[in-house]
Scaffold this motif. Structure first.
Motif, mmCIF file in Angstrom:
data_model
loop_
_atom_site.group_PDB
_atom_site.id
_atom_site.type_symbol
_atom_site.label_atom_id
_atom_site.label_comp_id
_atom_site.label_asym_id
_atom_site.label_seq_id
_atom_site.Cartn_x
_atom_site.Cartn_y
_atom_site.Cartn_z
ATOM 1 N N ALA A 31 -1.846 5.014 16.008
ATOM 2 C CA ALA A 31 -2.753 5.545 15.006
ATOM 3 C C ALA A 31 -3.011 7.026 15.248
ATOM 4 C CB ALA A 31 -4.067 4.748 15.037
ATOM 5 N N ALA A 32 -3.255 7.375 16.515
ATOM 6 C CA ALA A 32 -3.541 8.771 16.838
ATOM 7 C C ALA A 32 -2.331 9.649 16.574
ATOM 8 C CB ALA A 32 -3.966 8.877 18.301
ATOM 9 N N ASP A 33 -1.143 9.142 16.886
ATOM 10 C CA ASP A 33 0.064 9.945 16.761
ATOM 11 C C ASP A 33 0.547 10.067 15.321
ATOM 12 O OD1 ASP A 33 0.217 10.471 19.461
ATOM 13 O OD2 ASP A 33 1.406 8.675 19.883
ATOM 14 N N CYS A 34 0.334 9.043 14.517
ATOM 15 C CA CYS A 34 0.906 9.028 13.165
ATOM 16 C C CYS A 34 -0.123 9.137 12.044
ATOM 17 C CB CYS A 34 1.734 7.756 12.971
ATOM 18 S SG CYS A 34 3.304 7.772 13.877
ATOM 19 N N ALA A 35 -1.381 9.359 12.382
ATOM 20 C CA ALA A 35 -2.397 9.554 11.343
ATOM 21 C C ALA A 35 -2.319 11.000 10.859
ATOM 22 C CB ALA A 35 -3.782 9.227 11.883
ATOM 23 N N LEU A 36 -1.265 11.292 10.128
ATOM 24 C CA LEU A 36 -1.061 12.628 9.590
ATOM 25 C C LEU A 36 -1.997 12.838 8.401
ATOM 26 C CD1 LEU A 36 2.841 12.573 9.760
ATOM 27 C CD2 LEU A 36 1.224 13.331 11.510
ATOM 28 N N GLU A 37 -1.857 13.960 7.725
ATOM 29 C CA GLU A 37 -2.744 14.257 6.598
ATOM 30 C C GLU A 37 -2.711 13.133 5.566
ATOM 31 O OE1 GLU A 37 -3.467 17.744 3.216
ATOM 32 O OE2 GLU A 37 -1.960 18.001 4.794
ATOM 33 N N ARG A 38 -3.887 12.772 5.099
ATOM 34 C CA ARG A 38 -3.988 11.673 4.128
ATOM 35 C C ARG A 38 -3.585 12.157 2.744
ATOM 36 N NH1 ARG A 38 -8.825 7.246 4.053
ATOM 37 N NH2 ARG A 38 -8.471 6.337 1.983
ATOM 38 N N HIS A 39 -2.761 11.326 2.075
ATOM 39 C CA HIS A 39 -2.269 11.704 0.751
ATOM 40 C C HIS A 39 -2.427 10.566 -0.257
ATOM 41 C CE1 HIS A 39 -0.656 15.608 1.819
ATOM 42 N NE2 HIS A 39 -0.038 15.093 2.850
ATOM 43 N N GLY A 40 -3.561 9.899 -0.214
ATOM 44 C CA GLY A 40 -3.824 8.898 -1.242
ATOM 45 C C GLY A 40 -3.986 7.500 -0.682
ATOM 46 N N GLU A 41 -4.263 6.608 -1.597
ATOM 47 C CA GLU A 41 -4.489 5.206 -1.249
ATOM 48 C C GLU A 41 -4.209 4.352 -2.476
ATOM 49 O OE1 GLU A 41 -9.274 5.092 -2.115
ATOM 50 O OE2 GLU A 41 -8.584 5.677 -0.124
ATOM 51 N N GLY A 42 -4.246 3.049 -2.288
ATOM 52 C CA GLY A 42 -4.022 2.149 -3.413
ATOM 53 C C GLY A 42 -3.846 0.723 -2.928
ATOM 54 N N ARG A 43 -3.669 -0.169 -3.902
ATOM 55 C CA ARG A 43 -3.427 -1.580 -3.575
ATOM 56 C C ARG A 43 -1.975 -1.918 -3.906
ATOM 57 N NH1 ARG A 43 -7.694 -6.253 -4.629
ATOM 58 N NH2 ARG A 43 -8.501 -5.084 -2.837
ATOM 59 N N VAL A 44 -1.329 -2.627 -2.993
ATOM 60 C CA VAL A 44 0.086 -2.960 -3.161
ATOM 61 C C VAL A 44 0.251 -4.066 -4.196
ATOM 62 C CG1 VAL A 44 2.173 -3.796 -2.005
ATOM 63 C CG2 VAL A 44 0.599 -2.259 -0.793
ATOM 64 N N ALA A 45 1.063 -3.780 -5.212
ATOM 65 C CA ALA A 45 1.314 -4.755 -6.270
ATOM 66 C C ALA A 45 2.580 -5.556 -5.998
ATOM 67 C CB ALA A 45 1.436 -4.055 -7.624
ATOM 68 N N ALA A 46 3.616 -4.889 -5.473
ATOM 69 C CA ALA A 46 4.890 -5.584 -5.258
ATOM 70 C C ALA A 46 5.730 -4.838 -4.239
ATOM 71 C CB ALA A 46 5.664 -5.700 -6.576
ATOM 72 N N VAL A 47 6.515 -5.597 -3.484
ATOM 73 C CA VAL A 47 7.475 -5.013 -2.551
ATOM 74 C C VAL A 47 8.807 -4.873 -3.267
ATOM 75 C CG1 VAL A 47 8.793 -5.428 -0.431
ATOM 76 C CG2 VAL A 47 6.328 -5.836 -0.479
ATOM 77 N N VAL A 48 9.372 -3.683 -3.232
ATOM 78 C CA VAL A 48 10.615 -3.395 -3.943
ATOM 79 C C VAL A 48 11.833 -3.762 -3.107
ATOM 80 C CG1 VAL A 48 12.004 -1.572 -5.009
ATOM 81 C CG2 VAL A 48 9.512 -1.547 -5.248
ATOM 82 N N ARG A 87 -2.477 -5.945 -0.386
ATOM 83 C CA ARG A 87 -3.389 -5.273 0.535
ATOM 84 C C ARG A 87 -3.683 -3.845 0.081
ATOM 85 N NH1 ARG A 87 -3.298 -7.561 5.561
ATOM 86 N NH2 ARG A 87 -5.282 -6.452 5.818
ATOM 87 N N ASP A 88 -4.844 -3.349 0.483
ATOM 88 C CA ASP A 88 -5.191 -1.945 0.267
ATOM 89 C C ASP A 88 -4.554 -1.122 1.375
ATOM 90 O OD1 ASP A 88 -6.807 -2.309 -2.017
ATOM 91 O OD2 ASP A 88 -8.487 -2.934 -0.747
ATOM 92 N N VAL A 89 -3.957 0.008 1.017
ATOM 93 C CA VAL A 89 -3.276 0.840 2.006
ATOM 94 C C VAL A 89 -3.670 2.298 1.817
ATOM 95 C CG1 VAL A 89 -1.282 -0.702 2.182
ATOM 96 C CG2 VAL A 89 -1.246 1.163 0.506
ATOM 97 N N THR A 90 -3.535 3.072 2.899
ATOM 98 C CA THR A 90 -3.686 4.521 2.818
ATOM 99 C C THR A 90 -2.354 5.157 3.169
ATOM 100 O OG1 THR A 90 -4.443 4.669 5.119
ATOM 101 C CG2 THR A 90 -6.128 4.470 3.406
ATOM 102 N N LEU A 91 -2.088 6.304 2.551
ATOM 103 C CA LEU A 91 -0.812 6.988 2.685
ATOM 104 C C LEU A 91 -1.012 8.289 3.451
ATOM 105 C CD1 LEU A 91 0.229 6.600 -1.068
ATOM 106 C CD2 LEU A 91 0.613 4.963 0.799
ATOM 107 N N HIS A 92 -0.184 8.509 4.473
ATOM 108 C CA HIS A 92 -0.295 9.703 5.301
ATOM 109 C C HIS A 92 1.087 10.354 5.426
ATOM 110 C CE1 HIS A 92 -4.354 8.631 6.984
ATOM 111 N NE2 HIS A 92 -3.957 7.453 6.520
ATOM 112 N N GLY A 93 1.097 11.667 5.618
ATOM 113 C CA GLY A 93 2.369 12.349 5.777
ATOM 114 C C GLY A 93 2.216 13.850 5.810
ATOM 115 N N GLU A 94 3.350 14.524 5.826
ATOM 116 C CA GLU A 94 3.345 15.983 5.851
ATOM 117 C C GLU A 94 3.067 16.553 4.465
ATOM 118 O OE1 GLU A 94 7.192 16.320 7.447
ATOM 119 O OE2 GLU A 94 6.573 15.605 9.428
#
Length: 263
Positions: A31-48, A87-94
């Motif tokens: 979590a500490a290493d990969c909690a990059l800048e937050r770029h949104g959130e949402g609930r997962v509807a389907a796995v592609v 599930r509800d998810v948060t999105l992190h990245g560069e």
């Protein structure tokens, strides 16, 4: 249900329980290493597919930093579904810039979890590190998670073909267009124009080779991995397989090469 199917179902059950349990020290490190800048959130509807899903608002998300090897993605898709569907998810990245297909690449955290989805898939042996994460701490954490599954021979690592032998170019050619991990000893290092070749065989038109563009050689030298220093070394290379006479993997980042032993 018996045999491999039963073992796979049991593995999913155990892994899902571990994922939802209180985080371990290793999970907290992820979590500490990969909690990059937050770029949104949402609930997962389907796995592609094995590394992609769609949110209820229509956004399509790609899991950054991992790949599913080979052509059999059914198990990978099932593993991802067990973790994130509904599930509800948060999105992190560069950044949150979509790719040419409109997909946002992200490190993904399920609400309430202390570790990213990528790390859980890697620990199950359901994915490989792709080395497309620029953040060194996060890349190292993902590699460590992969190592857990590799050492325990979980998931894809239970198969003897999980890592291709550089001395068997035919097996590597069968994976053209797919992400693979190849191990072998570099027999020679040669430069042709702007490309450096790490040759794993003596027949340059048939045997496996990894290629490195001149423009990224400085990055390898800074990391202590100058191409000539890899001669006669046992290394692991990961990337998408192409064919230019023999099988090739184009090395675009330092993280695609791992030195396994001395001369």
């Amino acid at each position: 249900m018996t045999g491999p199917a039963l073992r796979y179902r049991d593995a999913l059950t155990v892994s899902a329980a571990l994922f939802l349990a209180p985080a371990s020290i290793a999970g907290q490190a992820d979590a500490a290493d990969c909690a990059l800048e937050r770029h949104g959130e949402g609930r997962v509807a389907a796995v592609v597919d094995a590394r992609g899903f769609r949110l209820e608002d229509g956004r399509e998300i790609r899991l950054a930093g991992i790949e599913r090897p080979g052509t059999d993605t059914a198990n990978g898709r099932a593993a991802l579904s067990a973790i994130i569907t509904g599930r509800d998810v948060t999105l992190h990245g560069e950044n949150d810039t979509p790719d040419r297909y409109g997909r946002q690449s992200a490190i993904v955290f399920v609400a309430g979890s202390e570790q990213p989805v990528q790390s859980e898939l890697l620990r199950r042996g359901e994915a490989l590190v792709s080395s497309d994460i620029a953040d060194k701490n996060c890349a190292a954490a993902l590699s460590a998670a992969e190592g857990v599954a590799r050492n325990a021979k979980l998931g894809i690592w239970a198969e003897t073909t999980a890592i291709k032998n550089a001395e068997s170019p035919g097996d590597i050619l069968a994976a053209i267009g797919h992400f693979m991990v190849v191990e072998g000893r570099v027999l020679s290092v040669r430069q042709a124009g702007a490309i450096t070749y790490l040759n794993f065989g003596r027949n340059w038109t048939r045997d496996f080779a990894a290629t490195i563009s001149r423009r990224i050689i400085p990055a390898f030298e800074s990391a202590g991995l100058g191409p000539k220093s890899l001669e006669n070394r046992l290394i692991r290379v990961r990337g998408v397989v192409s064919s230019r006479g023999g099988p090739r993997i184009e090395v675009l980042r330092v993280g695609q090469i791992e030195v396994l032993g001395g001369k």
